[in-house]
Design a protein around this motif. Structure first.
Motif, PDB file in Angstrom:
ATOM      1  N   ASN B 124       0.651  -0.982  -0.165  1.00 55.90           N
ATOM      2  CA  ASN B 124       0.091  -0.329  -0.060  1.00 55.90           C
ATOM      3  C   ASN B 124       0.895   1.147  -0.542  1.00 55.90           C
ATOM      4  O   ASN B 124       0.637   2.469  -0.964  1.00 55.90           O
ATOM      5  N   TYR B 125       2.191   1.551   0.754  1.00 50.09           N
ATOM      6  CA  TYR B 125       2.615   2.621   0.486  1.00 50.09           C
ATOM      7  C   TYR B 125       3.292   2.212  -0.584  1.00 50.09           C
ATOM      8  O   TYR B 125       3.782   3.363  -0.902  1.00 50.09           O
ATOM      9  N   ALA B 126       3.729   1.604  -1.206  1.00 51.45           N
ATOM     10  CA  ALA B 126       4.430   1.372  -2.942  1.00 51.45           C
ATOM     11  C   ALA B 126       3.580   2.183  -3.445  1.00 51.45           C
ATOM     12  O   ALA B 126       3.253   2.907  -4.652  1.00 51.45           O
ATOM     13  N   ALA B 127       2.092   1.959  -3.394  1.00 56.08           N
ATOM     14  CA  ALA B 127       1.238   2.524  -4.161  1.00 56.08           C
ATOM     15  C   ALA B 127       1.059   3.785  -3.926  1.00 56.08           C
ATOM     16  O   ALA B 127       0.846   4.660  -4.907  1.00 56.08           O
ATOM     17  N   PHE B 128       0.941   3.870  -2.827  1.00 60.51           N
ATOM     18  CA  PHE B 128       0.597   5.578  -2.317  1.00 60.51           C
ATOM     19  C   PHE B 128       2.109   6.476  -2.434  1.00 60.51           C
ATOM     20  O   PHE B 128       1.427   7.280  -3.023  1.00 60.51           O
ATOM     21  N   CYS B 129       2.947   5.678  -2.624  1.00 61.29           N
ATOM     22  CA  CYS B 129       4.212   7.013  -3.152  1.00 61.29           C
ATOM     23  C   CYS B 129       4.040   7.112  -5.039  1.00 61.29           C
ATOM     24  O   CYS B 129       3.828   7.850  -5.534  1.00 61.29           O
ATOM     25  N   ALA B 130       3.274   5.617  -5.484  1.00 58.21           N
ATOM     26  CA  ALA B 130       3.385   5.690  -7.377  1.00 58.21           C
ATOM     27  C   ALA B 130       2.273   6.975  -7.892  1.00 58.21           C
ATOM     28  O   ALA B 130       2.286   7.678  -8.538  1.00 58.21           O
ATOM     29  N   ARG B 131       1.306   6.559  -6.409  1.00 60.08           N
ATOM     30  CA  ARG B 131       0.019   7.788  -7.013  1.00 60.08           C
ATOM     31  C   ARG B 131       0.353   9.152  -6.817  1.00 60.08           C
ATOM     32  O   ARG B 131      -0.563   9.995  -7.193  1.00 60.08           O
ATOM     33  N   VAL B 132       1.180   9.747  -5.557  1.00 58.76           N
ATOM     34  CA  VAL B 132       1.196  11.231  -5.247  1.00 58.76           C
ATOM     35  C   VAL B 132       2.683  11.235  -6.030  1.00 58.76           C
ATOM     36  O   VAL B 132       3.093  12.688  -6.080  1.00 58.76           O
ATOM     37  N   SER B 133       3.683  10.550  -6.527  1.00 58.44           N
ATOM     38  CA  SER B 133       4.673  10.545  -7.125  1.00 58.44           C
ATOM     39  C   SER B 133       4.267  11.928  -7.925  1.00 58.44           C
ATOM     40  O   SER B 133       5.235  12.840  -8.385  1.00 58.44           O
ATOM     41  N   ASN B 134       3.787  11.779  -8.273  1.00 53.52           N
ATOM     42  CA  ASN B 134       2.982  12.921 -10.274  1.00 53.52           C
ATOM     43  C   ASN B 134       1.951  13.767  -9.877  1.00 53.52           C
ATOM     44  O   ASN B 134       1.922  14.520  -9.899  1.00 53.52           O
ATOM     45  N   THR B 135       2.272  13.955  -8.383  1.00 54.59           N
ATOM     46  CA  THR B 135       1.315  15.071  -7.887  1.00 54.59           C
ATOM     47  C   THR B 135       2.247  16.047  -6.867  1.00 54.59           C
ATOM     48  O   THR B 135       3.142  16.062  -6.930  1.00 54.59           O
ATOM     49  N   PRO B 136       1.970  17.479  -6.890  1.00 54.24           N
ATOM     50  CA  PRO B 136       2.273  19.057  -6.287  1.00 54.24           C
ATOM     51  C   PRO B 136       2.816  18.471  -4.853  1.00 54.24           C
ATOM     52  O   PRO B 136       4.211  18.435  -4.397  1.00 54.24           O
ATOM     53  N   GLU B 137       2.057  18.148  -4.363  1.00 51.82           N
ATOM     54  CA  GLU B 137       2.301  17.469  -2.513  1.00 51.82           C
ATOM     55  C   GLU B 137       2.934  16.474  -2.657  1.00 51.82           C
ATOM     56  O   GLU B 137       4.935  16.094  -2.062  1.00 51.82           O
ATOM     57  N   GLY B 138       3.189  15.595  -3.803  1.00 51.01           N
ATOM     58  CA  GLY B 138       4.340  14.800  -3.089  1.00 51.01           C
ATOM     59  C   GLY B 138       5.452  14.281  -4.209  1.00 51.01           C
ATOM     60  O   GLY B 138       6.248  14.074  -3.551  1.00 51.01           O
ATOM     61  N   ALA B 139       5.582  15.374  -5.270  1.00 56.20           N
ATOM     62  CA  ALA B 139       7.038  15.379  -6.271  1.00 56.20           C
ATOM     63  C   ALA B 139       7.810  16.259  -4.713  1.00 56.20           C
ATOM     64  O   ALA B 139       8.939  15.618  -4.545  1.00 56.20           O
ATOM     65  N   GLU B 140       7.285  17.253  -3.901  1.00 56.60           N
ATOM     66  CA  GLU B 140       8.511  17.662  -2.736  1.00 56.60           C
ATOM     67  C   GLU B 140       9.000  16.692  -2.129  1.00 56.60           C
ATOM     68  O   GLU B 140       9.910  17.276  -1.739  1.00 56.60           O
ATOM     69  N   LEU B 141       7.930  15.965  -1.584  1.00 53.59           N
ATOM     70  CA  LEU B 141       8.642  15.254  -0.462  1.00 53.59           C
ATOM     71  C   LEU B 141       9.098  13.614  -1.461  1.00 53.59           C
ATOM     72  O   LEU B 141       9.681  13.024  -0.160  1.00 53.59           O
ATOM     73  N   MET B 142       9.522  13.126  -2.537  1.00 52.76           N
ATOM     74  CA  MET B 142      10.194  12.487  -3.074  1.00 52.76           C
ATOM     75  C   MET B 142      11.331  13.062  -2.982  1.00 52.76           C
ATOM     76  O   MET B 142      12.059  12.461  -2.702  1.00 52.76           O
ATOM     77  N   ASP B 143      11.768  14.096  -3.241  1.00 46.95           N
ATOM     78  CA  ASP B 143      12.443  14.737  -3.662  1.00 46.95           C
ATOM     79  C   ASP B 143      13.583  15.206  -1.497  1.00 46.95           C
ATOM     80  O   ASP B 143      14.774  14.275  -2.257  1.00 46.95           O
ATOM     81  N   VAL B 144      12.525  15.247  -1.116  1.00 45.52           N
ATOM     82  CA  VAL B 144      12.545  15.321   0.195  1.00 45.52           C
ATOM     83  C   VAL B 144      13.602  13.813   0.752  1.00 45.52           C
ATOM     84  O   VAL B 144      14.825  13.683   1.488  1.00 45.52           O
ATOM     85  N   HIS B 145      13.009  12.759   0.445  1.00 46.14           N
ATOM     86  CA  HIS B 145      13.247  11.345   1.059  1.00 46.14           C
ATOM     87  C   HIS B 145      14.370  10.471   0.369  1.00 46.14           C
ATOM     88  O   HIS B 145      14.572  10.178   0.326  1.00 46.14           O
ATOM     89  N   PHE B 146      13.763  10.872  -1.402  1.00 47.24           N
ATOM     90  CA  PHE B 146      14.316   9.747  -1.551  1.00 47.24           C
ATOM     91  C   PHE B 146      15.316  10.463  -2.988  1.00 47.24           C
ATOM     92  O   PHE B 146      16.353   9.553  -3.700  1.00 47.24           O
ATOM     93  N   ASP B 147      15.757  11.975  -3.065  1.00 47.73           N
ATOM     94  CA  ASP B 147      16.956  12.356  -3.621  1.00 47.73           C
ATOM     95  C   ASP B 147      18.430  11.369  -3.428  1.00 47.73           C
ATOM     96  O   ASP B 147      18.791  11.579  -3.995  1.00 47.73           O
ATOM     97  N   PRO B 148      18.617  11.224  -2.146  1.00 50.39           N
ATOM     98  CA  PRO B 148      19.869  11.019  -1.574  1.00 50.39           C
ATOM     99  C   PRO B 148      20.557   9.248  -2.588  1.00 50.39           C
ATOM    100  O   PRO B 148      21.701   8.870  -3.091  1.00 50.39           O
ATOM    101  N   VAL B 149      19.486   8.953  -2.184  1.00 58.19           N
ATOM    102  CA  VAL B 149      19.193   6.861  -2.778  1.00 58.19           C
ATOM    103  C   VAL B 149      19.869   7.503  -4.400  1.00 58.19           C
ATOM    104  O   VAL B 149      20.123   6.807  -4.824  1.00 58.19           O
ATOM    105  N   VAL B 150      18.398   8.117  -4.682  1.00 59.46           N
ATOM    106  CA  VAL B 150      18.719   8.125  -6.403  1.00 59.46           C
ATOM    107  C   VAL B 150      20.479   8.298  -6.425  1.00 59.46           C
ATOM    108  O   VAL B 150      20.710   8.260  -8.037  1.00 59.46           O
ATOM    109  N   LEU B 151      20.511   9.428  -6.580  1.00 56.44           N
ATOM    110  CA  LEU B 151      21.841  10.152  -6.328  1.00 56.44           C
ATOM    111  C   LEU B 151      23.008   9.161  -6.508  1.00 56.44           C
ATOM    112  O   LEU B 151      23.967   9.489  -7.656  1.00 56.44           O
ATOM    113  N   LYS B 152      23.271   8.378  -5.087  1.00 52.37           N
ATOM    114  CA  LYS B 152      23.987   7.523  -5.347  1.00 52.37           C
ATOM    115  C   LYS B 152      23.591   6.613  -5.698  1.00 52.37           C
ATOM    116  O   LYS B 152      24.765   6.528  -6.840  1.00 52.37           O
ATOM    117  N   LEU B 153      22.457   5.960  -6.798  1.00 54.76           N
ATOM    118  CA  LEU B 153      22.540   5.542  -8.067  1.00 54.76           C
ATOM    119  C   LEU B 153      22.983   5.857  -9.198  1.00 54.76           C
ATOM    120  O   LEU B 153      24.492   5.195  -9.685  1.00 54.76           O
TER     121      LEU B 153
END
Lengths: 223, 223
Positions: B124-153
């Motif tokens: 459900n959390y995975a679906a939640f992230c996917a669902r909100v990843s392209n919303t204004p509210e979600g995109a901001e949170l994606m940046d905050v929480h996932f930038d470090p791991v993505v930049l490492k990749l």
DNA sequence: ATTATCTATAGATCTATAGATAATGC
DNA sequence: ATTATCTATAGATCTATAGATAATGC
């Protein structure tokens, strides 16, 4: 104040007036739904953006959901038919010898060209589709409007590579559409991640890479 | 009715009670937000699903947006850290000779395993992230929480293939994340398209294909 | 004594309808 | 005479707060 500036409204026929109002309403709704989704937009928001009274939306549309569906439907047949025709031409040209890369290029680039060539309203529609593609309301409409063109693409992919299991073809399409939707959504995330090196509204940059990237992905599935 | 059934509530400490209530609220909100998004869910919906009064949500969370952010944050660091650690191990193991496919496999499979192994709340959390990843509210949170791991990749991908232009690496990641989000969203579209041959909740099937597919895609970009 | 939960309710929307007014069309 | 648009408003939410009650904790 010359006489032209007081008579701001040029005389129009009712049919013209109706068509123009409808278009303005759909454009405004399309933009707002693309940003905030069905539930994140009120009829007042749409009316305000158009500059009319909320009740006018009810004159043209039964309810909010109908407006939403009308936004989806307005441009769906255009992009669907464009791609169906392009795929049909591709089938004729290659005369039974299609390739993965060829079919994917026709499918993806024909769509991307639409947004590249026809400006902002079409790019808003693209974002609208991407935004709602993973919602209960949107998914239903995706099925209704886009199944034919997608199934045609998949049939060609199967013909191109009968050695790739059908299941792999479908999963490959699943990856393709995810990448495409992420592009159409233009969230700005890739801009921020890349420090401005890539821009999420740079559809030509995507066009240059997407079909090539995906065709190679399909090839790799048989290993 | 034995005595056990009347005394339905086992005596708990306040800390336990608090933790349990919070978890129930977050679980309910997570599920509902994953289906209907921030604006498609009311606090009443969440309260009803938990079986408490709406006002209790305000006791634990300042407002609706705070609840939404808490849902996002609760599991974000777990999946982020898991992948960061897995990538660090991969760097150490390959001692300066990483590969595209290796790094992508670690990044993607480590994430997918979490959802495969830990059951429905995580899915459900995975679906939640996917669902909100392209919303204004979600995109901001994606940046905050996932930038470090993505930049490492991305840093590892660059190291693996210094010959691939940085721009291409970023676009490749853009395609990868689109495919991953489309998977996590579990919309059921691939089920319907394929007539049941593929199921959108079949994460093992995706795990078998995704990294392989994407690695080949990156390779193709240099042509 | 403090924390968890509920009752009551204010204030602000939001959707949708009924009916009036203004503009075109014959 | 018909169509486009606006005014007024009902009825149903929804969020958020204030204050009461019930349960744990020392």
């Amino acid at each position: 104040m010359a006489e032209g500036s007081t008579a701001t409204r040029v005389r129009r026929t009712k049919a013209e007036q109706r068509a123009e109002s409808l278009e303005q309403i759909l454009d405004a709704a399309e933009y707002l739904f693309s940003v905030n989704g069905l539930h994140g937009v009120t009829l007042r928001d749409v009316a305000k953006r158009v500059g009319v009274h909320t009740t006018l939306l009810h004159y043209y549309f039964q309810d909010k959901k109908s407006l939403f569906e009308a936004v989806f439907a307005r441009r769906a047949s255009v992009t669907s038919n464009r791609r169906i025709e392009a795929l049909d031409r591709y089938i004729a040209e290659t005369a039974g010898k299609p390739t993965l890369k060829g079919a994917l290029t026709v499918f993806l680039d024909t769509d991307l060209d639409l947004y590249i060539e026809r400006g902002e309203p079409w790019r808003n529609y693209a974002a609208f589709c991407a935004r709602v593609s993973n919602t209960p309301e949107g998914a239903e409409l995706m099925d209704v409007h886009f199944d034919p063109v997608v199934l045609k693409l998949i049939a060609i992919l199967k013909e191109a590579r009968p050695d790739i299991p059908e299941e792999d073809i479908f999963w490959g399409y699943h990856f393709v559409t995810g990448a495409l939707m992420n592009t159409l959504a233009r969230t700005g995330r890739i801009d921020r991640l890349s420090g401005g090196l890539c821009r999420s509204d740079d559809f030509p940059a995507v066009k240059k890479r997407l079909a090539k990237f995906m065709a190679a992905g399909f090839e790799a599935l048989k290993d």
